[in-house]
Enzyme design. Sequence first.
Site, short mmCIF file in Angstrom:
data_model
loop_
_atom_site.label_atom_id
_atom_site.label_comp_id
_atom_site.label_asym_id
_atom_site.label_seq_id
_atom_site.Cartn_x
_atom_site.Cartn_y
_atom_site.Cartn_z
N TYR A 285 -23.42 0.63 -81.94
CA TYR A 285 -22.43 1.64 -81.56
C TYR A 285 -22.41 1.74 -80.04
O TYR A 285 -23.45 1.72 -79.38
CB TYR A 285 -22.78 3.00 -82.15
CG TYR A 285 -21.88 4.12 -81.68
CD1 TYR A 285 -20.72 4.43 -82.36
CD2 TYR A 285 -22.18 4.85 -80.52
CE1 TYR A 285 -19.88 5.46 -81.93
CE2 TYR A 285 -21.36 5.86 -80.08
CZ TYR A 285 -20.21 6.16 -80.78
OH TYR A 285 -19.38 7.16 -80.34
N GLU B 22 -14.43 4.01 -77.57
CA GLU B 22 -15.46 3.89 -78.60
C GLU B 22 -15.33 2.56 -79.34
O GLU B 22 -14.23 2.16 -79.70
CB GLU B 22 -15.36 5.04 -79.59
CG GLU B 22 -16.43 5.02 -80.68
CD GLU B 22 -16.28 6.16 -81.66
OE1 GLU B 22 -17.08 7.11 -81.59
OE2 GLU B 22 -15.35 6.12 -82.48
#
Length: 386
Positions: free
Chosen positions: A109, A197
Amino acid sequence: MHLHEYQAKQLFSEYGIPVPDRRMIESLQDAAAAAKALGGERWVVKAQVHAGGRGKAGGVQLVDSPQAAEQVADRLLGSRLVTRQTGEPGLPVHRLLIESTVTIERELYLSLVVDRARERVMVMASASGGMDIEEVAAGNPEAILLEAIHPSVGLQGYQCRNLAFGLGLAGDQIKTFSRLLGGLYRLFDQKDASLVEINPLVVTADGDLLALDAKLDLDDNALYRHPETADLRDPTQEDDKERSAREHGLNYITLDGNIACMVNGAGLAMATMDLIKLHGGEPANFLDVGGGATAERVAEAFKLILSDSKVKAILVNIFGGIVRCDLIAEGVIQAVQEVHVTLPVVVRLEGTNVDKGKALLATSGLNIITADGLTDAAEKAVGAVR
């Protein structure tokens, strides 16, 4: 302003961030052709909507033939996708992204966000990619790696290495990660983003890094500097009332209650909603008409409010500083008459010429209830609904 995944990945490519081979399609006829053009034996078909949780809602499908890609496209295009973020109505699917598949060894992530408290751009990374980062942060906070970027010096090499080591990368992967993160930060900075993101950022079987997903939010207040990105807005993904409000210079957010609020000033609007809740009511919206509220703007605000069938009463809370209260009262009366408001309207005025403003409202002959203070206004609005 939210961007679609295919738009974000196009910008990623321009900044040297590796993404899978892909095709964006808008018609059923293009689905099979896109899969054939990409080559390979398997593909991922992704619905393009401004919401997370697409996979769990059936908006991300793995297919093993061009015909299967066409079948999925037939099912998704023109539908409304309901995810945990969209609410019951869902969002319309007008575009699909078809991508080549890759063999995944690990999922990571990576994101950049604005930390307003620290006045820094914050890099967040985790070896627990592919999961909801909120759940990771709540259940295993030590799994979240953080680096704060000072605006004067920008992203530093040691920060990239710290994060790469924390993610368990080694060898050439550290250099690749540093280049990728550097590209993300340049994109974030140069395009005035508020969020970037990648979830997941994958390590492939060959050891390469690849942005398998992409989420990019741009700061609306900076769009005047970026006309090329302002054109990427997709109005079909936005609430109709919020879009109309923006066109008229109003700040509006739809909520679930039945007492509509019309206020000048964001802080006063928040306090108004709090008091409605305190006295047992439910606000139907956040609506800031701005400091220079005119009769025309107030009329547009009433039209927005009345387009919500849940609204049973309206609370107008205006502080007459820039504009006198008597002029505001005239604007409210004119707007109520023009829009043919039949719901109870509670008006609380404070500021210059407040007594003249109240007198105008009291003698208007309209269904307008005046209030002497904010608490009194909230009580009367809740009472009108009951």
